[in-house]
Design a protein around this motif. Structure first.
Motif, short mmCIF file in Angstrom:
data_model
loop_
_atom_site.label_atom_id
_atom_site.label_comp_id
_atom_site.label_asym_id
_atom_site.label_seq_id
_atom_site.Cartn_x
_atom_site.Cartn_y
_atom_site.Cartn_z
N GLU A 143 3.74 -8.76 1.39
CA GLU A 143 3.81 -7.75 0.65
C GLU A 143 2.26 -6.93 0.22
OE1 GLU A 143 6.25 -5.03 -1.94
OE2 GLU A 143 6.46 -6.94 -1.03
N ALA A 144 1.52 -7.63 0.17
CA ALA A 144 0.41 -6.90 -0.09
C ALA A 144 0.31 -6.57 1.01
CB ALA A 144 -0.82 -8.00 -0.15
N SER A 145 0.35 -6.57 2.44
CA SER A 145 -0.35 -6.05 3.45
C SER A 145 0.56 -4.77 3.23
CB SER A 145 -0.13 -7.26 5.03
OG SER A 145 -0.12 -6.24 6.36
N ARG A 146 1.96 -4.47 3.10
CA ARG A 146 2.88 -3.99 3.87
C ARG A 146 2.17 -2.83 2.46
NH1 ARG A 146 6.51 -7.97 4.37
NH2 ARG A 146 6.52 -8.31 2.26
N LEU A 147 2.09 -3.37 1.31
CA LEU A 147 1.03 -2.24 0.38
C LEU A 147 0.60 -1.31 0.92
CD1 LEU A 147 2.34 -4.55 -2.74
CD2 LEU A 147 3.92 -2.00 -1.86
N LEU A 148 -0.51 -1.67 1.30
CA LEU A 148 -1.80 -1.03 2.06
C LEU A 148 -1.47 -1.00 2.53
CD1 LEU A 148 -4.34 -1.11 0.22
CD2 LEU A 148 -5.20 -3.17 2.64
N HIS A 149 -0.68 -0.61 3.80
CA HIS A 149 -0.45 -0.28 4.99
C HIS A 149 0.01 1.26 4.58
CE1 HIS A 149 -0.86 -3.94 7.33
NE2 HIS A 149 -1.98 -3.25 7.64
N ASP A 150 1.47 1.14 4.31
CA ASP A 150 2.00 2.13 3.76
C ASP A 150 1.43 3.16 2.87
OD1 ASP A 150 4.39 0.85 4.05
OD2 ASP A 150 5.24 -0.07 2.65
N ARG A 153 -7.20 5.62 -11.35
CA ARG A 153 -6.19 6.28 -10.32
C ARG A 153 -5.10 5.36 -10.50
NH1 ARG A 153 -8.10 10.45 -6.65
NH2 ARG A 153 -8.11 11.31 -7.69
N SER A 154 -4.16 5.44 -10.91
CA SER A 154 -2.63 4.22 -10.25
C SER A 154 -1.96 5.02 -9.46
CB SER A 154 -2.57 3.88 -11.77
OG SER A 154 -1.24 5.05 -11.83
N HIS A 155 -1.52 4.13 -8.24
CA HIS A 155 -0.91 4.82 -7.58
C HIS A 155 0.40 3.87 -7.23
CE1 HIS A 155 -3.70 7.09 -5.88
NE2 HIS A 155 -5.14 6.40 -5.36
N PRO A 156 1.29 3.75 -8.66
CA PRO A 156 2.43 3.15 -8.84
C PRO A 156 3.65 2.79 -7.18
CG PRO A 156 1.94 5.67 -10.28
CD PRO A 156 1.65 5.01 -9.14
N GLN A 157 3.85 3.74 -6.55
CA GLN A 157 4.83 3.60 -5.91
C GLN A 157 4.08 1.77 -5.36
OE1 GLN A 157 5.49 7.03 -3.28
NE2 GLN A 157 6.52 5.53 -2.00
N TYR A 158 2.42 2.31 -4.71
CA TYR A 158 2.18 1.70 -3.91
C TYR A 158 1.74 0.00 -4.68
CZ TYR A 158 2.86 5.49 -1.08
OH TYR A 158 2.52 6.46 -0.40
N ASP A 159 1.77 -0.55 -6.12
CA ASP A 159 1.36 -0.89 -6.28
C ASP A 159 -0.71 -0.95 -6.79
OD1 ASP A 159 3.30 -1.93 -8.15
OD2 ASP A 159 4.29 -3.26 -6.07
N LEU A 160 -0.47 -0.06 -6.48
CA LEU A 160 -2.20 0.17 -5.89
C LEU A 160 -3.03 0.75 -7.48
CD1 LEU A 160 -2.60 0.48 -2.40
CD2 LEU A 160 -3.81 -1.35 -3.39
N ILE A 161 -4.86 0.44 -7.86
CA ILE A 161 -5.87 1.65 -8.91
C ILE A 161 -6.60 1.24 -8.03
CG2 ILE A 161 -7.10 0.76 -10.43
CD1 ILE A 161 -3.65 0.43 -11.08
N GLU A 162 -6.69 3.01 -8.17
CA GLU A 162 -8.12 3.18 -6.65
C GLU A 162 -9.27 3.40 -8.32
OE1 GLU A 162 -9.39 7.61 -5.01
OE2 GLU A 162 -7.33 6.88 -5.94
N ARG A 163 -10.76 3.14 -7.81
CA ARG A 163 -11.53 2.86 -8.80
C ARG A 163 -12.78 3.50 -7.97
NH1 ARG A 163 -12.80 -2.49 -11.99
NH2 ARG A 163 -14.69 -1.22 -12.27
N TRP A 164 -13.64 4.62 -8.16
CA TRP A 164 -14.67 4.71 -8.04
C TRP A 164 -15.51 5.59 -9.14
CZ3 TRP A 164 -10.55 8.24 -8.21
CH2 TRP A 164 -10.58 9.04 -8.66
N VAL A 165 -17.07 6.34 -9.22
CA VAL A 165 -18.52 5.65 -9.99
C VAL A 165 -19.25 7.57 -9.67
CG1 VAL A 165 -20.11 5.53 -11.04
CG2 VAL A 165 -18.09 3.47 -10.45
N GLN A 166 -18.81 8.59 -11.02
CA GLN A 166 -19.90 9.35 -10.54
C GLN A 166 -20.79 9.16 -11.04
OE1 GLN A 166 -18.54 13.90 -10.42
NE2 GLN A 166 -19.91 13.94 -12.27
N LEU A 167 -22.30 9.28 -11.28
CA LEU A 167 -24.12 9.08 -11.90
C LEU A 167 -24.15 10.33 -11.91
CD1 LEU A 167 -25.84 6.07 -10.35
CD2 LEU A 167 -23.60 6.12 -11.94
#
Length: 441
Positions: A277-284, A121-135
């Motif tokens: 910038e990395a810190s601010r993105l994650l904190h926001d 899942r992408s989070h465009p505003q925060y420049d983040l990619i979320e990943r998880w797995v289901q077995l």
């Protein structure tokens, strides 16, 4: 089956993450970095039969979610033992589903009834990619999960990278360490049931030319409060990869027929603007999306612990409340010492009702005074713990996490309740519900 090898790209405002299936059926990471202008600009998957005669394709190619088996000698994401003793996985692509900001890749073992879903899942505003797995166990026989990482992240091949991480201990938390990654495996982890002060499930990688405001930074965190593990591996082929997920130390999950197992999410991002910038993105992102109260302004809080320790009672707390109100405090919190027979750290945990000697009229008189002074009232509670000297433990000694043939493990004179038990859950929910129902907390 999907006939044509597909290509997936998740883009945010400034960065992109891409992966693809190569001609040999291996799912590869192809790109993670600055967002490119056109789809055609993203690199194609690599093709390789390995190196010399002792290294197969998995040693050379940036596998998106490597599974243990065959000639996989590097750190895998997934390791399973089947009922017949086979400890080898061969996953093939079955289907995929894509929306604007989400991708689901469905894999299945070529012989055993194991389905693996890779979620993105992408989070465009925060420049983040979320990943998880289901077995999911599609069969009847039990499978033993030995490792289930949430994600593997690949850095551009050939670079020399520095890893930053947080370490420490109680009263000396969050010390920043930055070190060069060299060939081999660097492991960060917690084995303490919690994320712990000793290491935090967060990382930051830079290419050696980075400052607070400039330079390439790859960063991420695991959204998990239990045992966790990060492996940062530099291979003999100068490839750098990071795996992160639930710790496989003392881990063996019995996945029975028809059951599912879902990993916690791993969040990762990329920035060209350095550490800041990395810190601010994650904190926001955490403030806006993860914290349940969103962007509320936090109240000025007073906590009674350092002033009173266990010497808590209604008159002294009322006096402290008057002082706190004069100072402009908005939330008055009574810490440890308020509940049944809690006069030291050796007794009372688990007995979550007001001590009758300290609060003969219950908590209500103190709460009403605190409210009249213009403050909200808060209360400390540690519901997952129990003291041997408590009404709860005397009534239910079997409710703690322990081996029946061993003495219970004590730390700070307390033990951990087995919160997986429905009767323990019912007890805790009932006690907390009563506290909140009878008191304005």
């Amino acid at each position: 089956m999907i006939e044509k090898p597909p290509y997936w790209i998740l883009e945010t405002q400034h960065c992109a993450y891409a992966f693809a299936m190569n001609a040999a059926g291996i799912l590869e990471n192809t790109y993670w970095g600055k967002r490119l202008e056109k789809r055609a600009d993203y690199p194609a998957p690599l093709e390789s039969e390995g190196w010399a005669s002792f290294n197969g394709p998995s040693q050379v190619l940036p596998e998106e979610y490597p599974a243990y088996g065959g000639m996989c000698y590097h750190e895998p994401c997934l390791k399973i033992t089947f009922e017949d003793g086979v400890r080898d996985l061969v996953l093939q692509l079955i289907s995929e589903k894509s929306t604007k900001n989400e991708v689901v890749i469905v894999l299945q073992d070529i012989h055993y009834p194991l389905k693996v879903e890779l979620h993105y899942r992408s989070h465009p505003q925060y420049d983040l990619i979320e990943r998880w797995v289901q077995l999911e166990n599609l069969g009847q026989e039990t499978m033993t999960l030995e490792r289930v990482f949430s994600a593997m992240w690949h850095l551009p091949v050939g670079g020399s990278y520095h890893l930053s991480h947080l370490t420490g201990r109680w009263n000396d938390e969050f010390n920043l360490v930055r070190e060069l990654l060299t060939p081999g495996v660097k492991v960060l982890e917690s084995r303490r049931i919690t994320t712990s002060h000793h290491h935090n499930p967060w990382f930051l990688v830079d290419d050696g030319h980075c400052t607070e405001e400039h330079g390439n930074v790859w960063f991420g965190a695991l959204a998990w409060s239990g045992n966790w593990k990060l492996t940062a591996e530099v291979s003999n082929f100068n490839a750098t990869r990071l795996g992160i997920g639930i710790n496989d130390w003392d881990f063996a999950w019995q996945l029975k027929g028809g059951e599912k197992f879902v990993s916690p999410s791993a969040y990762c991002g990329f920035s060209e603007k350095g550490y800041g910038e990395a810190s601010r993105l994650l904190h926001d992102f955490i403030r806006d999306e993860l914290v349940p109260h969103k962007k509320q302004i936090h109240k000025v809080l007073y906590n009674s612990w350092e002033a009173t320790f266990f010497d808590v009672n209604e008159p002294s707390q009322a006096q402290l409340a008057e002082i706190a109100a004069e100072m402009g405090v908005e939330l008055f919190v009574v810490d440890d010492g308020w509940f049944h027979r809690r006069n030291s750290d050796k007794a009372g945990l688990g007995d979550w009702w007001p001590d009758s000697e300290k609060f003969p009229g219950g908590l209500t008189p103190l709460i009403e005074k605190v409210n009249r002074l213009g403050m909200d009232f808060g209360l400390w509670i540690e519901p997952e713990m129990v003291n041997p000297d408590s009404e709860l433990y005397r009534a239910h000694p079997d409710w703690i996490l322990h081996f029946p043939t061993r003495q219970p493990t004590l730390a700070r004179n307390q033990m951990i309740l087995n919160m997986a038990r429905p009767d323990v859950q019912d007890y805790i929910f009932t006690k907390i519900d009563r506290l909140l129902s009878e008191n304005k907390i």
